[in-house]
Design an enzyme around this catalytic site. Structure first.
Site, PDB file in Angstrom:
ATOM      1  N   SER A  95       0.863  -1.185   0.000  1.00  0.00           N
ATOM      2  CA  SER A  95       0.000   0.000   0.000  1.00  0.00           C
ATOM      3  C   SER A  95       0.894   1.226   0.000  1.00  0.00           C
ATOM      4  O   SER A  95       1.482   1.571   1.027  1.00  0.00           O
ATOM      5  CB  SER A  95      -0.893   0.007   1.244  1.00  0.00           C
ATOM      6  OG  SER A  95      -1.845  -1.022   1.165  1.00  0.00           O
ATOM      7  N   LYS A 170      -7.277   2.057  -2.504  1.00  0.00           N
ATOM      8  CA  LYS A 170      -6.825   1.663  -1.158  1.00  0.00           C
ATOM      9  C   LYS A 170      -6.785   2.873  -0.231  1.00  0.00           C
ATOM     10  O   LYS A 170      -7.219   2.797   0.924  1.00  0.00           O
ATOM     11  CB  LYS A 170      -5.451   0.997  -1.232  1.00  0.00           C
ATOM     12  CG  LYS A 170      -4.855   0.591   0.123  1.00  0.00           C
ATOM     13  CD  LYS A 170      -5.626  -0.528   0.821  1.00  0.00           C
ATOM     14  CE  LYS A 170      -5.262  -0.705   2.289  1.00  0.00           C
ATOM     15  NZ  LYS A 170      -3.977  -1.340   2.526  1.00  0.00           N
ATOM     16  N   LYS A 238       0.148   5.688   9.033  1.00  0.00           N
ATOM     17  CA  LYS A 238       0.951   5.715   7.804  1.00  0.00           C
ATOM     18  C   LYS A 238       0.042   5.897   6.581  1.00  0.00           C
ATOM     19  O   LYS A 238       0.322   6.695   5.690  1.00  0.00           O
ATOM     20  CB  LYS A 238       1.745   4.412   7.677  1.00  0.00           C
ATOM     21  CG  LYS A 238       2.587   4.304   6.413  1.00  0.00           C
ATOM     22  CD  LYS A 238       2.696   2.867   5.883  1.00  0.00           C
ATOM     23  CE  LYS A 238       2.034   2.727   4.521  1.00  0.00           C
ATOM     24  NZ  LYS A 238       1.990   1.373   3.983  1.00  0.00           N
TER      25      LYS A 238
END
Lengths: 293, 293
Positions: A95, A170, A238
Site C-alpha cells: 500500500s 486503497k 501511515k
C-alpha cells in the site's frame, strides 16, 4: 510459473505460501531474518539481490511496508529493474503512494515490462485464508493475465482502472475506515456523556442509515475495550499520511482525514501505536474526560 | 383508545393515519393548514387548543419540528400540561434536545403523568410504510404499555434506556450519518482528483471494512448527482446543531461533527438547503475544485 516474491512479512509470507501451494516456484531475496520454514520446505529459492530475483522470474510480486521501500527494491543498485527481462510483469501489492506508483510504472515500462498495482485489505487473517480484498490498477489485458495469480491470494478482486488506481482505491478505503471509526467514537462518547448506555445506543442504530461494518465490529471493540489488533494505529496513521501527502500534491482538502490523523497522534502520544485502530475512541474520551467502558 | 396527536406534518399525518386505521380515535388541534382529508374521513376530532386535546386523551403523541415547539405545545398557556388527567401518557416522537427532554418529563411527572421520548428515523417513506426505526427512552413498564402503539408506526423499535435516552440515540444516529457521508465524500473526491473513476472505487470498497449504508446509498447519489431529498440538508443541519449545543452543555468535544456542520453551511450558502444531505459532497468539491459527476 517462476515468481519472484519480495517482502515475506506477516502478510507476504502466507500470500507467497498460497502461490507455492498452487505449484509455482518462488524466489526471494536474503533478509536479516530467516525465510519462513514452510516456504523453505516448498522449495523457496533465496537470491542475493532483487536483481537476481528478477532475472529468474516471469512475475515479480512486491509486498513491502512503504513507498521508499518499493522504490529501493525496484530501482536501487542491484534492484529489480536491472534484472527484468522484457515481458516480465511487476505486481506491487504494497500500500503506497498512487502518484509515485505511476512514476514507478513508467520507469518499469522503459525496460519493456508491465506493471500492476494491487494493494490489499483484509489483514493477516485475510492473507492466511486467501481471502484478501484486492484493488487493481492495470491495463485491461495485463489485469486479465495476472488475475489467476491474484485469485490464489484473494476473493474480492476489482479492476479499478489504469495504473495507480488500485492505490487510489486503497487510500480511499483507509480514509473511509478511519472516518467511520471517528464517527462512531464521537457518537458513542456523546451517548455515554449524555447518560445513555453506549451498547444500547449501538443496538438501536444497527440496521438503520448509521449502520456500517465499523458500527458492527469496531463500536463493539470500543464498548468491550478489545483493543488487541486487528489493524494497528501506527499502520493506519501511515495510510492517512499517504492520503494527506497525496492530497497536498493534488491540491485537495481533506479536513476530517486531517483531524482523524491528529486523533491517531493523540493515541500514539498515550502509548497506543500498537493498539487496534478502534482505540481512536480514546482520543475522543481524553478530550471529553469520559470513558465508554 | 383516545389518542391526541399534535403535529400532522409530512411524517405526523401518515403516522396518525396508522393509529386511526387500527381503530383508535384521534384528536388534534386546529392549525393554519386544513387537516389531512384521509384523517378527517376516519373521524378526526379537531380541538381549539393543545389543552383540549389533552383533556380527552389517554395518550398524547407529539411530532413537532424542534425543541421550542415541543416546549410551547406542552407548557404554554392552553398547553397540553393544563389538560392532562393523572395517568395520561405523553409520547414525544419529535427529534429534540435530550437534556430539555428530561426537564419536560420532570414537569409532566409533576401532574402525575408518564413521559416517553420516541424519536424516529426512516423519513416520509418510513412513516407511510409504518416502517420507522423508533428509539425509545422511558421507564420499562411505561415502554411496555406504549409498545403496541409504536408498533403500529414502526418496525425496528429499541428501548434504549431511561427518559431522554431515545433522543440521545437519535442524536448519535445523526452524528454517524453526517460523518459517514462526509467520509465517503472525502474519499470519492480524493479518488476523482487522483484520476480514478469514483464509481469503480465505490464498487471495490463495498463488502470490505469501508462498507456502510451510506456507501451503498449516498455514494451512489453523489456519483449520479441524485440530490432530490431524501433527507434535506436544512433538517440535518438542525440535528447537528442539537448535537453541538448538547455537547457544549455536557462539556464534550465533537471535532468532526463541527466540521460536518460547517460543510452543510457551505452547501446552504450555495443554495443547497433543500437538497438531499448526500449533497454535502459539493462542499468538498468546492474546496478542491473537482466534481465527481
Amino acid at each position: 510459473m517462476n515468481i519472484g516474491f519480495i517482502g515475506l512479512g506477516i502478510m507476504g509470507a502466507p500470500m507467497a505460501g498460497h502461490l507455492a501451494a498452487a505449484g509455482h516456484r518462488i524466489a526471494t531475496v536474503t533478509h536479516r531474518t530467516a525465510p519462513p520454514a514452510a516456504l523453505v520446505e516448498s522449495g523457496l529459492v533465496v537470491c542475493g539481490s532483487p536483481r537476481e530475483v528478477a532475472e529468474q522470474a516471469d512475475v515479480v510480486v512486491l509486498m513491502l511496508p512503504d513507498t521508499p521501500d518499493v522504490e529501493k527494491v525496484l530501482f536501487a543498485a542491484g534492484g529489480v529493474a536491472e534484472g527484468l527481462a522484457a515481458g516480465t510483469t511487476v505486481i506491487d501489492m504494497s500500500s503506497i503512494d498512487p502518484i509515485a506508483t505511476r512514476n514507478f510504472a513508467r520507469r518499469i515500462a522503459e525496460v519493456g515490462c508491465d506493471y500492476v498495482d494491487a494493494p490489499v485489505s483484509g489483514g493477516e487473517i485475510g492473507a492466511k485464508n486467501a481471502a484478501l480484498t484486492i484493488m487493481c490498477g492495470a491495463e485491461a489485458p495485463v489485469f486479465e493475465r495476472v488475475l489467476p495469480l491474484l485469485q490464489l491470494m484473494g476473493k474480492n478482486i476489482t479492476h479499478v482502472g489504469g495504473i495507480g488506481d488500485g492505490q487510489v482505491a486503497k487510500v480511499a478505503n483507509q480514509i473511509i475506515v478511519a472516518l467511520n471509526i471517528e464517527a462512531v467514537a464521537e457518537a458513542l462518547v456523546f451517548a455515554a456523556k449524555a447518560g445513555a448506555d453506549p451498547a444500547k445506543v449501538r443496538e438501536a442504530l444497527l440496521g438503520g442509515f448509521a449502520s456500517s461494518r465499523i458500527l458492527e465490529v469496531h463500536a463493539e471493540r470500543m464498548i468491550t475495550r478489545s483493543f488487541q489488533p486487528g489493524f494497528r494505529i501506527g499502520l493506519h496513521q501511515k495510510d492517512l499520511n499517504l492520503a494527506l501527502s497525496s492530497a497536498r500534491a493534488l491540491g485537495l482538502s481533506l479536513p476530517n482525514t486531517a483531524i482523524a490523523q491528529q486523533m491517531f497522534s493523540t493515541c500514539v502520544a498515550h502509548g497506543g501505536a500498537d493498539l487496534d485502530h478502534s482505540a481512536m475512541v480514546r482520543a475522543i474520551e481524553l478530550m471529553s474526560d469520559c470513558k465508554l467502558g
